[in-house]
Scaffold this motif. Structure first.
Motif, PDB file in Angstrom:
ATOM      1  N   ASN A   1       0.845  -1.183   0.000  1.00  0.00           N
ATOM      2  CA  ASN A   1       0.000   0.000   0.000  1.00  0.00           C
ATOM      3  C   ASN A   1       0.890   1.247   0.000  1.00  0.00           C
ATOM      4  N   GLN A   2       0.801   2.043  -1.039  1.00  0.00           N
ATOM      5  CA  GLN A   2       1.672   3.206  -1.209  1.00  0.00           C
ATOM      6  C   GLN A   2       0.969   4.531  -0.914  1.00  0.00           C
ATOM      7  N   THR A   3      -0.138   4.493  -0.189  1.00  0.00           N
ATOM      8  CA  THR A   3      -0.875   5.709   0.130  1.00  0.00           C
ATOM      9  C   THR A   3      -0.023   6.693   0.927  1.00  0.00           C
ATOM     10  N   ARG A   4       0.658   6.211   1.946  1.00  0.00           N
ATOM     11  CA  ARG A   4       1.494   7.104   2.763  1.00  0.00           C
ATOM     12  C   ARG A   4       2.674   7.646   1.961  1.00  0.00           C
ATOM     13  N   ASN A   5       3.209   6.834   1.082  1.00  0.00           N
ATOM     14  CA  ASN A   5       4.301   7.276   0.222  1.00  0.00           C
ATOM     15  C   ASN A   5       3.822   8.420  -0.667  1.00  0.00           C
ATOM     16  N   CYS A   6       2.650   8.273  -1.237  1.00  0.00           N
ATOM     17  CA  CYS A   6       2.045   9.312  -2.061  1.00  0.00           C
ATOM     18  C   CYS A   6       1.928  10.618  -1.271  1.00  0.00           C
ATOM     19  N   TYR A   7       1.311  10.530  -0.107  1.00  0.00           N
ATOM     20  CA  TYR A   7       1.064  11.711   0.722  1.00  0.00           C
ATOM     21  C   TYR A   7       2.374  12.360   1.169  1.00  0.00           C
ATOM     22  N   GLN A   8       3.348  11.550   1.595  1.00  0.00           N
ATOM     23  CA  GLN A   8       4.620  12.090   2.070  1.00  0.00           C
ATOM     24  C   GLN A   8       5.380  12.799   0.953  1.00  0.00           C
ATOM     25  N   ASN A   9       5.362  12.252  -0.243  1.00  0.00           N
ATOM     26  CA  ASN A   9       6.052  12.909  -1.351  1.00  0.00           C
ATOM     27  C   ASN A   9       5.336  14.188  -1.775  1.00  0.00           C
ATOM     28  N   PHE A  10       4.005  14.220  -1.643  1.00  0.00           N
ATOM     29  CA  PHE A  10       3.260  15.454  -1.903  1.00  0.00           C
ATOM     30  C   PHE A  10       3.695  16.533  -0.912  1.00  0.00           C
ATOM     31  N   LEU A  11       3.771  16.182   0.374  1.00  0.00           N
ATOM     32  CA  LEU A  11       4.224  17.131   1.389  1.00  0.00           C
ATOM     33  C   LEU A  11       5.673  17.551   1.136  1.00  0.00           C
ATOM     34  N   ASP A  12       6.535  16.579   0.838  1.00  0.00           N
ATOM     35  CA  ASP A  12       7.948  16.883   0.602  1.00  0.00           C
ATOM     36  C   ASP A  12       8.124  17.836  -0.579  1.00  0.00           C
ATOM     37  N   TYR A  13       7.335  17.654  -1.622  1.00  0.00           N
ATOM     38  CA  TYR A  13       7.412  18.544  -2.779  1.00  0.00           C
ATOM     39  C   TYR A  13       7.066  19.976  -2.377  1.00  0.00           C
ATOM     40  N   HIS A  14       5.967  20.144  -1.670  1.00  0.00           N
ATOM     41  CA  HIS A  14       5.544  21.491  -1.304  1.00  0.00           C
ATOM     42  C   HIS A  14       6.486  22.128  -0.280  1.00  0.00           C
TER      43      HIS A  14
ATOM     44  N   CYS B   1      13.336  19.824  -6.487  1.00  0.00           N
ATOM     45  CA  CYS B   1      11.997  19.438  -6.041  1.00  0.00           C
ATOM     46  C   CYS B   1      11.275  18.584  -7.084  1.00  0.00           C
ATOM     47  N   GLU B   2      11.801  18.561  -8.293  1.00  0.00           N
ATOM     48  CA  GLU B   2      11.162  17.811  -9.372  1.00  0.00           C
ATOM     49  C   GLU B   2      11.058  16.322  -9.042  1.00  0.00           C
ATOM     50  N   TYR B   3      12.021  15.794  -8.300  1.00  0.00           N
ATOM     51  CA  TYR B   3      11.973  14.384  -7.915  1.00  0.00           C
ATOM     52  C   TYR B   3      10.667  14.070  -7.174  1.00  0.00           C
ATOM     53  N   TYR B   4      10.351  14.858  -6.155  1.00  0.00           N
ATOM     54  CA  TYR B   4       9.141  14.633  -5.362  1.00  0.00           C
ATOM     55  C   TYR B   4       7.890  14.810  -6.219  1.00  0.00           C
ATOM     56  N   PHE B   5       7.926  15.790  -7.113  1.00  0.00           N
ATOM     57  CA  PHE B   5       6.798  16.023  -8.019  1.00  0.00           C
ATOM     58  C   PHE B   5       6.524  14.781  -8.868  1.00  0.00           C
ATOM     59  N   ARG B   6       7.580  14.227  -9.439  1.00  0.00           N
ATOM     60  CA  ARG B   6       7.410  13.047 -10.296  1.00  0.00           C
ATOM     61  C   ARG B   6       6.915  11.843  -9.504  1.00  0.00           C
ATOM     62  N   VAL B   7       7.433  11.680  -8.289  1.00  0.00           N
ATOM     63  CA  VAL B   7       7.029  10.532  -7.479  1.00  0.00           C
ATOM     64  C   VAL B   7       5.564  10.643  -7.087  1.00  0.00           C
ATOM     65  N   TYR B   8       5.151  11.802  -6.569  1.00  0.00           N
ATOM     66  CA  TYR B   8       3.752  11.876  -6.148  1.00  0.00           C
ATOM     67  C   TYR B   8       2.807  11.854  -7.341  1.00  0.00           C
ATOM     68  N   HIS B   9       3.227  12.344  -8.484  1.00  0.00           N
ATOM     69  CA  HIS B   9       2.371  12.239  -9.672  1.00  0.00           C
ATOM     70  C   HIS B   9       2.278  10.804 -10.179  1.00  0.00           C
ATOM     71  N   SER B  10       3.286   9.997  -9.904  1.00  0.00           N
ATOM     72  CA  SER B  10       3.237   8.588 -10.296  1.00  0.00           C
ATOM     73  C   SER B  10       2.382   7.759  -9.342  1.00  0.00           C
ATOM     74  N   LEU B  11       2.405   8.114  -8.059  1.00  0.00           N
ATOM     75  CA  LEU B  11       1.738   7.302  -7.043  1.00  0.00           C
ATOM     76  C   LEU B  11       0.324   7.750  -6.691  1.00  0.00           C
TER      77      LEU B  11
ATOM     78  N   SER C   1      -7.395  12.739  -8.542  1.00  0.00           N
ATOM     79  CA  SER C   1      -8.446  13.365  -7.741  1.00  0.00           C
ATOM     80  C   SER C   1      -7.928  13.780  -6.361  1.00  0.00           C
ATOM     81  N   TRP C   2      -7.034  13.008  -5.771  1.00  0.00           N
ATOM     82  CA  TRP C   2      -6.463  13.371  -4.474  1.00  0.00           C
ATOM     83  C   TRP C   2      -5.618  14.630  -4.606  1.00  0.00           C
ATOM     84  N   VAL C   3      -4.783  14.658  -5.625  1.00  0.00           N
ATOM     85  CA  VAL C   3      -3.893  15.807  -5.830  1.00  0.00           C
ATOM     86  C   VAL C   3      -4.718  17.072  -6.060  1.00  0.00           C
ATOM     87  N   GLN C   4      -5.750  16.970  -6.868  1.00  0.00           N
ATOM     88  CA  GLN C   4      -6.611  18.128  -7.113  1.00  0.00           C
ATOM     89  C   GLN C   4      -7.278  18.592  -5.831  1.00  0.00           C
ATOM     90  N   ALA C   5      -7.771  17.660  -5.038  1.00  0.00           N
ATOM     91  CA  ALA C   5      -8.423  18.010  -3.776  1.00  0.00           C
ATOM     92  C   ALA C   5      -7.421  18.657  -2.816  1.00  0.00           C
TER      93      ALA C   5
END
Length: 88
Positions: free
Chosen positions: A27-40, A56-66, A70-74
């Motif tokens: 389950n990569q939900t936490r990974n997604c969320y953490q990389n979103f936070l790390d990017y910002h 910061c592009e690394y975190y952007f690419r990771v959270y966009h992959s994971l 709809s989560w990112v937009q929200a």
């Protein structure tokens, strides 16, 4: 934090995010969320220092992959409205 340069793929060769030992489970939900936070956080730090935000592009690419789009937009909408629950 992860070393961005060591994890950076050759141009045009980005396939999937590399393994992150902080999130060993399927389950990569936490990974997604953490990389979103790390990017910002990274973007905020780079803007404040007046530096190039390219690392910061690394975190952007990771959270966009994971993350589901709809989560990112929200989350982006919540950030704009000032009611995002994470600490950026």
């Amino acid at each position: 934090m992860l070393d961005v340069e060591a994890q950076k793929p050759p141009d045009g060769k980005w396939t999937t995010p590399p393994f992150d030992p902080r999130f060993p489970n399927q389950n990569q939900t936490r990974n997604c969320y953490q990389n979103f936070l790390d990017y910002h956080r990274c973007m905020k730090s780079m803007r404040r220092r007046g530096k190039n935000p390219q690392p910061c592009e690394y975190y952007f690419r990771v959270y966009h992959s994971l993350c589901p789009i709809s989560w990112v937009q929200a989350w982006n909408e919540q950030i704009k409205q000032g009611r995002f629950p994470g600490k950026i």
